[in-house]
Each structure stands twice: as C-alpha cells, then as structure tokens.
Design a protein around this motif. Structure first.
Motif, PDB file in Angstrom:
ATOM      1  N   LEU A  36       0.837  -1.211   0.000  1.00 27.70           N
ATOM      2  CA  LEU A  36       0.000   0.000   0.000  1.00 27.70           C
ATOM      3  C   LEU A  36       0.871   1.260   0.000  1.00 27.70           C
ATOM      4  N   ALA A  37       0.583   2.142  -0.918  1.00 29.30           N
ATOM      5  CA  ALA A  37       1.264   3.442  -0.923  1.00 29.30           C
ATOM      6  C   ALA A  37       0.336   4.522  -0.385  1.00 29.30           C
ATOM      7  N   GLU A  38      -0.964   4.396  -0.755  1.00 29.51           N
ATOM      8  CA  GLU A  38      -1.895   5.460  -0.380  1.00 29.51           C
ATOM      9  C   GLU A  38      -3.329   4.936  -0.461  1.00 29.51           C
ATOM     10  N   ILE A  39      -4.136   5.289   0.525  1.00 24.08           N
ATOM     11  CA  ILE A  39      -5.556   4.921   0.474  1.00 24.08           C
ATOM     12  C   ILE A  39      -6.270   5.888  -0.465  1.00 24.08           C
ATOM     13  N   VAL A  40      -7.035   5.340  -1.399  1.00 26.72           N
ATOM     14  CA  VAL A  40      -7.724   6.165  -2.398  1.00 26.72           C
ATOM     15  C   VAL A  40      -9.172   6.413  -1.973  1.00 26.72           C
ATOM     16  N   ASP A  41      -9.895   5.341  -1.668  1.00 24.36           N
ATOM     17  CA  ASP A  41     -11.292   5.497  -1.262  1.00 24.36           C
ATOM     18  C   ASP A  41     -11.538   4.714   0.027  1.00 24.36           C
ATOM     19  N   TYR A  42     -12.422   5.257   0.829  1.00 24.19           N
ATOM     20  CA  TYR A  42     -12.652   4.679   2.164  1.00 24.19           C
ATOM     21  C   TYR A  42     -14.065   5.025   2.616  1.00 24.19           C
ATOM     22  N   ARG A  43     -14.455   4.554   3.777  1.00 19.83           N
ATOM     23  CA  ARG A  43     -15.791   4.819   4.324  1.00 19.83           C
ATOM     24  C   ARG A  43     -15.813   6.237   4.911  1.00 19.83           C
ATOM     25  N   HIS A  44     -16.267   7.181   4.121  1.00 16.15           N
ATOM     26  CA  HIS A  44     -16.261   8.584   4.562  1.00 16.15           C
ATOM     27  C   HIS A  44     -17.140   8.795   5.797  1.00 16.15           C
ATOM     28  N   ASP A  45     -18.272   8.070   5.869  1.00 17.34           N
ATOM     29  CA  ASP A  45     -19.160   8.257   7.027  1.00 17.34           C
ATOM     30  C   ASP A  45     -18.460   7.849   8.323  1.00 17.34           C
ATOM     31  N   LEU A  46     -17.690   6.765   8.267  1.00 15.81           N
ATOM     32  CA  LEU A  46     -17.012   6.305   9.486  1.00 15.81           C
ATOM     33  C   LEU A  46     -15.928   7.297   9.902  1.00 15.81           C
ATOM     34  N   LYS A  47     -15.199   7.817   8.926  1.00 20.97           N
ATOM     35  CA  LYS A  47     -14.163   8.828   9.229  1.00 20.97           C
ATOM     36  C   LYS A  47     -14.813  10.056   9.877  1.00 20.97           C
ATOM     37  N   GLU A  48     -15.925  10.481   9.308  1.00 23.19           N
ATOM     38  CA  GLU A  48     -16.610  11.667   9.818  1.00 23.19           C
ATOM     39  C   GLU A  48     -17.074  11.467  11.263  1.00 23.19           C
ATOM     40  N   ILE A  49     -17.629  10.307  11.529  1.00 28.32           N
ATOM     41  CA  ILE A  49     -18.197  10.035  12.859  1.00 28.32           C
ATOM     42  C   ILE A  49     -17.091   9.815  13.895  1.00 28.32           C
ATOM     43  N   TYR A  50     -16.204   8.871  13.611  1.00 32.10           N
ATOM     44  CA  TYR A  50     -15.276   8.422  14.667  1.00 32.10           C
ATOM     45  C   TYR A  50     -14.037   9.306  14.812  1.00 32.10           C
ATOM     46  N   SER A  51     -13.785  10.193  13.852  1.00 31.38           N
ATOM     47  CA  SER A  51     -12.640  11.099  14.003  1.00 31.38           C
ATOM     48  C   SER A  51     -12.981  12.251  14.948  1.00 31.38           C
ATOM     49  N   GLN A  52     -14.268  12.356  15.341  1.00 29.54           N
ATOM     50  CA  GLN A  52     -14.683  13.487  16.172  1.00 29.54           C
ATOM     51  C   GLN A  52     -14.850  13.126  17.646  1.00 29.54           C
ATOM     52  N   VAL A  53     -14.572  11.887  18.012  1.00 29.01           N
ATOM     53  CA  VAL A  53     -14.771  11.492  19.421  1.00 29.01           C
ATOM     54  C   VAL A  53     -13.506  11.741  20.238  1.00 29.01           C
ATOM     55  N   ASP A  54     -13.657  11.762  21.565  1.00 29.69           N
ATOM     56  CA  ASP A  54     -12.492  11.936  22.460  1.00 29.69           C
ATOM     57  C   ASP A  54     -11.705  10.633  22.576  1.00 29.69           C
ATOM     58  N   ILE A  55     -12.443   9.545  22.789  1.00 33.89           N
ATOM     59  CA  ILE A  55     -11.824   8.231  23.002  1.00 33.89           C
ATOM     60  C   ILE A  55     -12.399   7.297  21.939  1.00 33.89           C
ATOM     61  N   LEU A  56     -11.531   6.546  21.294  1.00 36.48           N
ATOM     62  CA  LEU A  56     -12.026   5.614  20.279  1.00 36.48           C
ATOM     63  C   LEU A  56     -11.597   4.191  20.615  1.00 36.48           C
ATOM     64  N   THR A  63      -5.164   4.016  10.982  1.00 36.15           N
ATOM     65  CA  THR A  63      -4.209   5.119  10.864  1.00 36.15           C
ATOM     66  C   THR A  63      -4.806   6.248  10.032  1.00 36.15           C
ATOM     67  N   HIS A  64      -5.450   5.881   8.931  1.00 41.74           N
ATOM     68  CA  HIS A  64      -6.097   6.874   8.065  1.00 41.74           C
ATOM     69  C   HIS A  64      -7.213   7.593   8.815  1.00 41.74           C
ATOM     70  N   LEU A  65      -8.013   6.834   9.535  1.00 42.16           N
ATOM     71  CA  LEU A  65      -9.145   7.414  10.284  1.00 42.16           C
ATOM     72  C   LEU A  65      -8.649   8.401  11.346  1.00 42.16           C
ATOM     73  N   LEU A  66      -7.564   8.039  12.039  1.00 43.09           N
ATOM     74  CA  LEU A  66      -7.077   8.864  13.150  1.00 43.09           C
ATOM     75  C   LEU A  66      -6.321  10.099  12.681  1.00 43.09           C
ATOM     76  N   THR A  67      -5.732  10.036  11.499  1.00 35.16           N
ATOM     77  CA  THR A  67      -4.894  11.139  11.022  1.00 35.16           C
ATOM     78  C   THR A  67      -5.751  12.400  10.845  1.00 35.16           C
ATOM     79  N   GLY A  68      -5.344  13.466  11.507  1.00 33.52           N
ATOM     80  CA  GLY A  68      -6.084  14.731  11.426  1.00 33.52           C
ATOM     81  C   GLY A  68      -7.347  14.742  12.273  1.00 33.52           C
ATOM     82  N   SER A  69      -7.548  13.720  13.103  1.00 29.94           N
ATOM     83  CA  SER A  69      -8.767  13.630  13.918  1.00 29.94           C
ATOM     84  C   SER A  69      -8.592  14.398  15.223  1.00 29.94           C
ATOM     85  N   ARG A  70      -9.694  14.494  16.009  1.00 30.01           N
ATOM     86  CA  ARG A  70      -9.572  15.077  17.340  1.00 30.01           C
ATOM     87  C   ARG A  70      -9.586  14.007  18.441  1.00 30.01           C
ATOM     88  N   VAL A  71      -9.335  12.773  18.046  1.00 34.78           N
ATOM     89  CA  VAL A  71      -9.280  11.678  19.028  1.00 34.78           C
ATOM     90  C   VAL A  71      -8.060  11.877  19.938  1.00 34.78           C
TER      91      VAL A  71
END
Ligand SMILES: [Zn+2]
Length: 335
Positions: free
Chosen positions: A241-261, A282-290
């Motif tokens: 893997l070099a780079e993730i192209v497409d992913y579950r945007h809804d999951l990123k939106e929801i779970y990147s905004q929680v305090d504890i995951l 790693t992709h989900l957490l990057t740039g998140s507020r977790v």
C-alpha cells in the motif's frame, strides 16, 4: 467436634452438616441477589476496562487473548459491550460486577461478540430476580433469538426468576438512545449482517466504538496501480500500500470526532474487506480530534508473535500522531 470432610464421619453428622451449611449460606449470600443492590458497591469513577483484546475466530477458539468485550463505567451508568466467550470468567477475574450494569450492547451476530450476552444480562438483572437495565442489539439478534426470549425480557412474571431487562431495544442507524445521563447513538458498520458501532456521549465526553467494519475501499500500491480491498486478494490483503484512495467517509466523519475511540482492528493489513485494519485506523485517526485510541479485537497473530501487538500500536501512534495502545486486559483506564 471439628468439622472435617471425609468418609469417617457419622452419617447423621454428615447429613446435619450438609443441611445446615446450605441453609446458612443461602440465608447469608442468596438473599444478596434479591436485595436490589449490586453485589459490589457501585464505583463512581469514570473508566473503561477490557475483558478481552482478542477477536476473530482464531483468537476466540485459542483464547491467547480473551474475547469478553469491554465495560464502560461512569457515575451512575455501567455498560458492557460485546460479551463474547469468556466474558463472565473475565468479569469475575477482574472484579467487574455484572450486577452493577445498566446496559448491555451487542453489535452483531458473530460468536466473538454475542455468545455470553445471556449470561451478562442475567448478571445485570441480578440472577433474573429484578426487572432492570437495558439491552441494545440489532433487530437480527433479537428476532433470531441470539439473545434468548427470556433474556430479552419475555419471561415469567411470577416466581423468583421474574426479572429481566426493563427495556430491550432494536438498534437503528443514527437513532440516539437516551440512557439517563448518557446518550448512545448507533452507527452502521460494514462487515456482514446487521451491525452497529456507536458514539456514547456523557456530558460532552464522547466515546466511539467502531464494531467490526471494513474501511478501506481502494488503494494505490507502490507500483502505482489502484487496487480494491477485496476477498479476491490473498486474505483480503492490502499489499504494498502506498496510499488509500477510497474509504468509508461516514465512518471517518463520525469516529474522528470522538475523544476516546475503541477500534476493532483484527489485522494490520489483512482481511481488509471485512475489517478496519491498522492501515485503515491510521487513516481514520490522522487529522482527527481523538485523544486516545484503544486497539482491540486482534487476531491471535498479534499475541502468539511476541511484541507484535505493541508494534502495531506503535505504528499507528507514530503514523497518525494519536496515542494508541492495545490495552492490558483487566486494567481500568481513566476516562
Ligand atoms: Zn464480526
């Protein structure tokens, strides 16, 4: 005369001892279950504790890491999530009291998530003597009687076992459930069958749980080719893997905004068509507020190879910048 077990005792003495001790013990301890109080004093502290960090059939069957799910404890609210095999054994081992529970959440109908739901509900309802607590599960679990009708609250209304959950709710995507001071919002997961993670909100503190879900849909490999995350690849491998192209945007939106995951990962780069993977997390957490991520539901690979679970956590922490760890089973982590 000193009471000693053994064949040498007079039969009448033996009979008297058996009758007396049973009556005394039931009088002393049995009534506790019917008292309306939890067996252990309620803990007012805020913590999360894992009764298992293992997942996948291999880990469940070998128990190299356990599969009892996890418990969230808040003032006046205790929740057990995904009580898989070993939940009651681990609860007792770690002095986690099922009679203090207010709710049991089951994400989906896989054995490593629901198998001991009946047992834990029986604890919550104090040996089914009381009507209390809430059971939260997909309609598929309830309609299919993965949780028995008795433990869903459709039991007898008379006799000592007339208890059961006060409420049994079928989860619906994005439909919040109010549980006292806590609001729990289920979110659909992508894994096979009806399946939900959640975001729990307690006075602004948010705790997310991904459940089992896929996340990466496609990626670019180091040769520049776009690949789908698919079972057609070897073990659903995300290879080179070099780079993730497409992913579950809804999951990123929801779970990147929680305090504890709490993230069910299973593998670093395998089974990606069914699971989050270390790459996906790693992709989900990057740039998140977790602020803190607990990695759980790992395949036995990460426990039979010494240090591999810690290596996975180190990779995710360093690459995403979010403190991530595979928790120690039985440890209470402050929330
Ligand atoms: Zn599953």
């Amino acid at each position: 005369m000193t009471e000693q077990p053994g064949e040498a005792q007079d039969l009448e003495v033996l009979d008297e001892r058996l009758r007396r001790i049973a009556a005394e013990t039931l009088q002393r301890e049995g009534l506790q279950w019917f008292s309306g109080e939890p067996r252990l004093p309620r803990d007012p502290d805020r913590w999360i504790c894992f009764l298992g960090t293992g997942g996948s059939p291999r880990c469940m069957l070998t128990q190299v890491a356990h599969t009892g799910g996890f418990m969230i404890n808040l003032p006046n609210f205790a929740l057990h999530v995904d009580p898989g095999p070993g939940a009651i054994l681990q609860a007792n081992r770690h002095k986690l009291d099922p009679t203090s529970l207010d709710a049991v959440f089951v994400s989906h109908a896989h054995t490593d998530h629901y198998t001991e739901a009946n047992t834990i509900i029986e604890g919550m309802c104090r040996m089914m003597s009381q009507r209390r607590g809430c059971v939260l599960a997909p309609g598929e679990i309830l309609d299919g009687n993965y949780i028995s009708p008795f433990h869903q609250g459709h039991g007898t209304t008379t006799g000592p076992y007339r208890g059961g959950p006060a409420t049994t709710l079928a989860l619906r995507d994005n439909q919040p459930v109010a549980l006292g001071e806590v609001t729990l919002t289920p979110h659909q997961a992508y894994h096979g069958g009806e399946n939900y993670g959640f975001v729990l909100d307690y006075h602004g503190l948010t705790i997310g749980y991904t459940s089992d879900t896929n996340y990466v849909k496609s990626y670019r490999n180091t040769s520049g080719q776009i690949q789908e995350a698919s079972s057609a690849n070897r073990f659903g491998e995300l290879a080179d893997l070099a780079e993730i192209v497409d992913y579950r945007h809804d999951l990123k939106e929801i779970y990147s905004q929680v305090d504890i995951l709490v993230a069910n990962v299973t593998f670093h780069n395998m089974w990606s068509h069914r699971h989050l993977t270390g790459y996906g997390l790693t992709h989900l957490l990057t740039g998140s507020r977790v602020k803190q991520c607990f990695i759980t539901h790992l395949d036995s690979t990460y426990f039979t190879n010494p240090g591999l679970a810690a290596d996975l956590a180190a990779y995710i922490t360093r690459k995403s910048g979010v403190k991530s760890q595979v928790p120690v089973e039985g440890t209470r982590y402050e929330l």
